[in-house]
Scaffold this motif. Structure first.
Motif, PDB file in Angstrom:
ATOM      1  N   GLU A 153       0.926  -1.202  -0.058  1.00 42.43           N
ATOM      2  CA  GLU A 153      -0.063   0.117   0.007  1.00 42.43           C
ATOM      3  C   GLU A 153       0.855   1.161  -0.081  1.00 42.43           C
ATOM      4  OE1 GLU A 153      -3.187  -0.178   3.117  1.00 42.43           O
ATOM      5  OE2 GLU A 153      -4.157  -2.065   1.719  1.00 42.43           O
ATOM      6  N   LEU A 154       2.013   1.163   0.388  1.00 41.89           N
ATOM      7  CA  LEU A 154       3.048   2.509   0.546  1.00 41.89           C
ATOM      8  C   LEU A 154       3.592   2.738  -0.566  1.00 41.89           C
ATOM      9  CD1 LEU A 154       4.745   2.240   4.018  1.00 41.89           C
ATOM     10  CD2 LEU A 154       3.264   4.380   3.640  1.00 41.89           C
ATOM     11  N   LYS A 155       3.894   1.676  -1.365  1.00 41.53           N
ATOM     12  CA  LYS A 155       4.043   1.659  -2.850  1.00 41.53           C
ATOM     13  C   LYS A 155       3.305   2.116  -3.617  1.00 41.53           C
ATOM     14  CE  LYS A 155       7.433  -2.132  -2.809  1.00 41.53           C
ATOM     15  NZ  LYS A 155       7.769  -3.851  -3.477  1.00 41.53           N
ATOM     16  N   SER A 156       2.339   2.383  -3.204  1.00 39.73           N
ATOM     17  CA  SER A 156       1.176   2.620  -4.294  1.00 39.73           C
ATOM     18  C   SER A 156       0.866   4.211  -3.666  1.00 39.73           C
ATOM     19  CB  SER A 156      -0.414   2.003  -4.028  1.00 39.73           C
ATOM     20  OG  SER A 156      -1.141   2.439  -5.262  1.00 39.73           O
ATOM     21  N   VAL A 157       0.817   4.416  -2.549  1.00 34.16           N
ATOM     22  CA  VAL A 157       0.422   5.475  -2.458  1.00 34.16           C
ATOM     23  C   VAL A 157       1.504   6.835  -2.176  1.00 34.16           C
ATOM     24  CG1 VAL A 157       0.422   7.162  -0.363  1.00 34.16           C
ATOM     25  CG2 VAL A 157      -1.149   4.916  -0.472  1.00 34.16           C
ATOM     26  N   VAL A 158       2.741   6.214  -1.882  1.00 28.02           N
ATOM     27  CA  VAL A 158       4.645   6.999  -2.121  1.00 28.02           C
ATOM     28  C   VAL A 158       3.718   7.712  -4.336  1.00 28.02           C
ATOM     29  CG1 VAL A 158       6.600   6.963  -3.485  1.00 28.02           C
ATOM     30  CG2 VAL A 158       5.224   6.649  -0.639  1.00 28.02           C
ATOM     31  N   GLU A 159       3.872   6.479  -4.740  1.00 23.35           N
ATOM     32  CA  GLU A 159       3.582   6.293  -6.741  1.00 23.35           C
ATOM     33  C   GLU A 159       2.553   7.569  -7.127  1.00 23.35           C
ATOM     34  OE1 GLU A 159       3.111   2.412  -8.383  1.00 23.35           O
ATOM     35  OE2 GLU A 159       4.726   1.930  -7.848  1.00 23.35           O
ATOM     36  N   GLN A 160       1.221   7.304  -6.089  1.00 19.88           N
ATOM     37  CA  GLN A 160       0.401   8.534  -6.587  1.00 19.88           C
ATOM     38  C   GLN A 160       0.758   9.519  -6.129  1.00 19.88           C
ATOM     39  OE1 GLN A 160      -3.239   6.907  -4.104  1.00 19.88           O
ATOM     40  NE2 GLN A 160      -3.843   7.048  -5.626  1.00 19.88           N
ATOM     41  N   VAL A 161       1.822  10.132  -4.849  1.00 20.59           N
ATOM     42  CA  VAL A 161       1.622  11.088  -4.693  1.00 20.59           C
ATOM     43  C   VAL A 161       2.920  11.582  -5.568  1.00 20.59           C
ATOM     44  CG1 VAL A 161       3.460  12.598  -2.662  1.00 20.59           C
ATOM     45  CG2 VAL A 161       1.410  10.824  -2.406  1.00 20.59           C
ATOM     46  N   ARG A 162       4.216  11.092  -6.217  1.00 22.86           N
ATOM     47  CA  ARG A 162       5.365  11.402  -6.953  1.00 22.86           C
ATOM     48  C   ARG A 162       4.034  11.733  -8.062  1.00 22.86           C
ATOM     49  NH1 ARG A 162       9.666   6.967  -6.222  1.00 22.86           N
ATOM     50  NH2 ARG A 162      10.553   7.846  -3.957  1.00 22.86           N
ATOM     51  N   SER A 163       3.517  10.884  -8.702  1.00 22.89           N
ATOM     52  CA  SER A 163       2.361  11.353  -9.498  1.00 22.89           C
ATOM     53  C   SER A 163       1.854  13.421 -10.195  1.00 22.89           C
ATOM     54  CB  SER A 163       1.435  10.601 -10.162  1.00 22.89           C
ATOM     55  OG  SER A 163       0.689  10.856 -10.996  1.00 22.89           O
ATOM     56  N   LEU A 164       1.432  13.026  -8.748  1.00 27.70           N
ATOM     57  CA  LEU A 164       0.486  14.258  -8.637  1.00 27.70           C
ATOM     58  C   LEU A 164       1.605  15.320  -8.437  1.00 27.70           C
ATOM     59  CD1 LEU A 164      -2.150  13.555  -5.936  1.00 27.70           C
ATOM     60  CD2 LEU A 164      -2.045  13.690  -8.560  1.00 27.70           C
ATOM     61  N   VAL A 165       2.805  15.660  -7.447  1.00 26.94           N
ATOM     62  CA  VAL A 165       3.585  15.892  -7.622  1.00 26.94           C
ATOM     63  C   VAL A 165       3.718  16.853  -9.099  1.00 26.94           C
ATOM     64  CG1 VAL A 165       5.798  16.629  -6.584  1.00 26.94           C
ATOM     65  CG2 VAL A 165       4.382  15.787  -5.188  1.00 26.94           C
ATOM     66  N   ALA A 166       4.874  15.335  -9.831  1.00 21.99           N
ATOM     67  CA  ALA A 166       5.021  16.076 -10.769  1.00 21.99           C
ATOM     68  C   ALA A 166       3.712  16.527 -12.223  1.00 21.99           C
ATOM     69  CB  ALA A 166       5.667  14.830 -11.493  1.00 21.99           C
ATOM     70  N   GLU A 167       2.680  16.440 -11.358  1.00 18.46           N
ATOM     71  CA  GLU A 167       1.225  16.464 -13.196  1.00 18.46           C
ATOM     72  C   GLU A 167       1.072  17.936 -12.275  1.00 18.46           C
ATOM     73  OE1 GLU A 167      -2.972  15.937 -13.328  1.00 18.46           O
ATOM     74  OE2 GLU A 167      -1.951  14.440 -12.583  1.00 18.46           O
ATOM     75  N   TYR A 168       1.621  18.732 -11.185  1.00 13.63           N
ATOM     76  CA  TYR A 168       0.572  19.992 -10.623  1.00 13.63           C
ATOM     77  C   TYR A 168       2.368  20.928  -9.937  1.00 13.63           C
ATOM     78  CZ  TYR A 168      -4.163  18.460 -10.919  1.00 13.63           C
ATOM     79  OH  TYR A 168      -5.168  17.775 -10.452  1.00 13.63           O
ATOM     80  N   GLY A 169       3.449  19.888 -10.735  1.00 10.45           N
ATOM     81  CA  GLY A 169       4.760  20.934 -10.420  1.00 10.45           C
ATOM     82  C   GLY A 169       4.966  21.716  -8.864  1.00 10.45           C
ATOM     83  N   LEU A 170       4.573  20.573  -8.428  1.00 15.81           N
ATOM     84  CA  LEU A 170       4.665  21.068  -6.460  1.00 15.81           C
ATOM     85  C   LEU A 170       6.097  20.893  -6.467  1.00 15.81           C
ATOM     86  CD1 LEU A 170       1.091  19.176  -5.502  1.00 15.81           C
ATOM     87  CD2 LEU A 170       1.224  21.897  -5.994  1.00 15.81           C
ATOM     88  N   ASN A 171       6.335  21.483  -5.252  1.00 17.40           N
ATOM     89  CA  ASN A 171       7.785  21.846  -4.571  1.00 17.40           C
ATOM     90  C   ASN A 171       7.273  21.339  -3.321  1.00 17.40           C
ATOM     91  OD1 ASN A 171       7.164  24.253  -3.354  1.00 17.40           O
ATOM     92  ND2 ASN A 171       8.500  24.840  -4.608  1.00 17.40           N
ATOM     93  N   GLU A 172       8.403  21.294  -2.315  1.00 15.96           N
ATOM     94  CA  GLU A 172       8.536  20.951  -0.808  1.00 15.96           C
ATOM     95  C   GLU A 172       7.529  21.611   0.039  1.00 15.96           C
ATOM     96  OE1 GLU A 172      11.415  20.650   2.921  1.00 15.96           O
ATOM     97  OE2 GLU A 172      11.966  19.730   1.308  1.00 15.96           O
ATOM     98  N   LEU A 173       7.768  23.260  -0.273  1.00 16.36           N
ATOM     99  CA  LEU A 173       6.981  24.455   0.722  1.00 16.36           C
ATOM    100  C   LEU A 173       5.489  24.142   0.125  1.00 16.36           C
ATOM    101  CD1 LEU A 173       9.814  27.144   0.628  1.00 16.36           C
ATOM    102  CD2 LEU A 173       8.754  25.572   2.447  1.00 16.36           C
ATOM    103  N   ASP A 174       5.072  23.765  -1.872  1.00 14.21           N
ATOM    104  CA  ASP A 174       3.495  23.755  -1.472  1.00 14.21           C
ATOM    105  C   ASP A 174       3.309  22.142  -0.426  1.00 14.21           C
ATOM    106  OD1 ASP A 174       4.038  25.346  -3.555  1.00 14.21           O
ATOM    107  OD2 ASP A 174       4.554  23.666  -5.069  1.00 14.21           O
TER     108      ASP A 174
END
Length: 96
Positions: free
Chosen positions: A25-46
């Protein structure tokens, strides 16, 4: 009725199974988060803004000394406990 050893074995098997499911489940969640961060161009402070009410940028900064010991040249900012060389004396005569 099962014995204590049998229950302990079942418990160990369930805990191992739980840990395996958690890892998947953690693998899946981390993949989702990375995908969303890349899609929206987020950074650590966001994603993780600084805590409110925490230490400010000025906290812990240096303060200019206000008092100097003429004998040793030691200084004191006037904050915290007074040094021995100024205790019990008029601070005005040590002002910088």
């Amino acid at each position: 009725m099962p014995t204590l050893k049998e229950i302990d074995a079942q418990l160990a098997a369930l805990q191992a199974q739980r840990e395996e499911v958690r890892k998947n489940e953690l693998k899946s969640v981390v993949e989702q988060v990375r995908s969303l961060v890349a899609e929206y161009g987020l950074n650590e402070l966001d994603v993780f803004p600084p805590a409110r009410g925490g230490r400010s940028a000025a906290a812990g900064s240096k303060v200019a000394p206000k008092y100097r010991d003429p004998a040793t040249g030691a200084t004191w900012t006037g904050r915290g406990k007074a040094p021995k060389w100024i205790e019990g004396q008029a601070r005005e005569k040590f002002a910088i």
